[in-house]
Design an enzyme around this catalytic site. Structure first.
Site, PDB file in Angstrom:
ATOM      1  N   ARG A 130      -5.415   0.313   8.289  1.00  0.00           N
ATOM      2  CA  ARG A 130      -4.984   0.697   6.946  1.00  0.00           C
ATOM      3  C   ARG A 130      -3.496   1.058   6.921  1.00  0.00           C
ATOM      4  O   ARG A 130      -2.795   0.769   5.956  1.00  0.00           O
ATOM      5  CB  ARG A 130      -5.814   1.863   6.400  1.00  0.00           C
ATOM      6  N   GLU A 166      -1.764  -2.159   6.977  1.00  0.00           N
ATOM      7  CA  GLU A 166      -1.847  -2.719   5.631  1.00  0.00           C
ATOM      8  C   GLU A 166      -0.861  -2.039   4.684  1.00  0.00           C
ATOM      9  O   GLU A 166      -0.171  -2.713   3.906  1.00  0.00           O
ATOM     10  CB  GLU A 166      -3.279  -2.561   5.105  1.00  0.00           C
ATOM     11  N   SER A 202      14.607   7.587  11.811  1.00  0.00           N
ATOM     12  CA  SER A 202      14.367   7.755  13.236  1.00  0.00           C
ATOM     13  C   SER A 202      12.885   7.997  13.518  1.00  0.00           C
ATOM     14  O   SER A 202      12.219   8.731  12.796  1.00  0.00           O
ATOM     15  CB  SER A 202      15.167   8.947  13.771  1.00  0.00           C
TER      16      SER A 202
END
Length: 150
Positions: free
Chosen positions: A92, A95, A118
């Site tokens: 997820r 995604e 960073s």
């Protein structure tokens, strides 16, 4: 003679001991005096653990001495075993970055200029927020802005 315990083997031992002993990541972070997200990542093999914390973790988790050495080693960072993660929780996030990565990049450049966030000077927080429609997962990625220098 048997080979030295690897960081992966030490992480597996941490996970098994955590379950066996009924401990939480919060318990471990509090016992080590370290931030929750750092502690979790470190004990999963993604950071070198300072000697004192490695020894304390091994004591709490009842790990052998060679696990202390493994925890202290410099890691090869990156825990995914395949380019596209298959674990649903990790997928997820993949995604989310597939969908929102270009948006995040554009907004960083618009608000900060040419540079990156960073992942070294970085903080992470995961928390649960009650919601009438179902509890929400709030993940905060807090990294220092690093401008590109030409």
């Amino acid at each position: 003679m048997q080979g030295m315990t690897t960081k992966k083997e030490a992480a597996d031992a941490v996970l098994a001991a955590k379950v066996r002993l009924g401990l939480t990541w919060t318990d471990l972070a509090e016992a080590l005096g370290t931030p929750l997200a750092w502690t979790t990542a470190a004990l999963l093999g993604q950071h070198p653990v300072p000697k004192e914390q490695a020894e304390r973790a091994a004591e709490i988790l009842e790990l052998p001495a060679d696990a202390v050495t493994a925890l202290r080693l410099q890691p090869t960072r990156g825990a995914l075993e395949s380019p596209v993660p298959t674990d649903p929780t990790i997928y997820r996030f993949y995604e989310v970055l597939q969908v929102y990565g270009p948006t995040i990049k554009e907004l960083i450049h618009e608000q900060f200029g040419d540079g990156i966030m960073s992942a070294i000077n970085f903080r992470l927080d995961v928390r649960r927020v009650p919601d009438p429609a179902g509890d929400r997962v709030v993940v905060t990625l807090d990294g220092k802005f690093l401008p590109y220098q030409w």
